[in-house]
Motif scaffolding. Sequence first.
Motif, mmCIF file in Angstrom:
data_model
loop_
_atom_site.group_PDB
_atom_site.id
_atom_site.type_symbol
_atom_site.label_atom_id
_atom_site.label_comp_id
_atom_site.label_asym_id
_atom_site.label_seq_id
_atom_site.Cartn_x
_atom_site.Cartn_y
_atom_site.Cartn_z
ATOM 1 N N TYR A 8 -10.662 0.112 2.665
ATOM 2 C CA TYR A 8 -10.131 -0.937 1.797
ATOM 3 C C TYR A 8 -10.874 -2.271 1.932
ATOM 4 O O TYR A 8 -10.638 -3.195 1.159
ATOM 5 N N ILE B 126 -6.669 2.534 -3.972
ATOM 6 C CA ILE B 126 -7.482 1.357 -3.642
ATOM 7 C C ILE B 126 -7.673 0.501 -4.885
ATOM 8 O O ILE B 126 -7.442 -0.711 -4.865
ATOM 9 N N LEU C 40 -4.245 -0.444 5.417
ATOM 10 C CA LEU C 40 -5.467 -0.879 4.732
ATOM 11 C C LEU C 40 -6.690 -0.845 5.652
ATOM 12 O O LEU C 40 -7.340 -1.863 5.901
ATOM 13 N N GLN D 35 0.828 -1.204 0.000
ATOM 14 C CA GLN D 35 0.000 0.000 0.000
ATOM 15 C C GLN D 35 0.862 1.254 0.000
ATOM 16 O O GLN D 35 0.612 2.176 -0.779
#
Length: 190
Positions: A97, A69, A92, A50
């Motif tokens: 997410y 995302i 996340l 991420q």
Amino acid sequence: MSVSAVIVRGVVGTEGTRLIVIRGNSASGKSSVATGLREAFGCNLALVSQDNLRRTVLGERDRRGAANIGLIDLTARYALDNGFHVVVEGILYAGRYGMMLQDLVRDHRGVSRCYYLHVPYAETMLRRAMKPDAEYLKQITEEHLRDWYRDKDLLPDALETVISSASTLDDTVQQILRESGLDQVIPIDR
């Protein structure tokens, strides 16, 4: 058109691919576990971080509906469809997410395992203080960690296995290798 509108949903990967999701607060060890999995397994394991996609590739803030995302989802799906095993790792947040991760797990044909590294806030602060990276300490302040911290921000439907801070890095890596079946898979040298 929103980013999620262009992502093609549907089955992804093969029965032989493995999808591993590692979530948790900042300084919980997510990146270390992902790196440990790569070192233990070898080739053919894609790391979808991420932080890399959001901060480095896109340069965007973590917010609801952000472009990263969809990019995380698309990257993981692409790697799975090309025969890679995949580790998706990051804070996340479930509220931002969660739906994407649930869809990804549901759509994956192979074995999927999700983990939440639970490190209490006090331990998070100790781990931050022990980081040798001066640039990290300058950029990520105690105030940041306090604002970002979510206690057991779990995905719905008991999708995740919670790993406590008492688990060592090696124990965590071995647990994930075993439970995902990666310890029984021969890596492909690409």
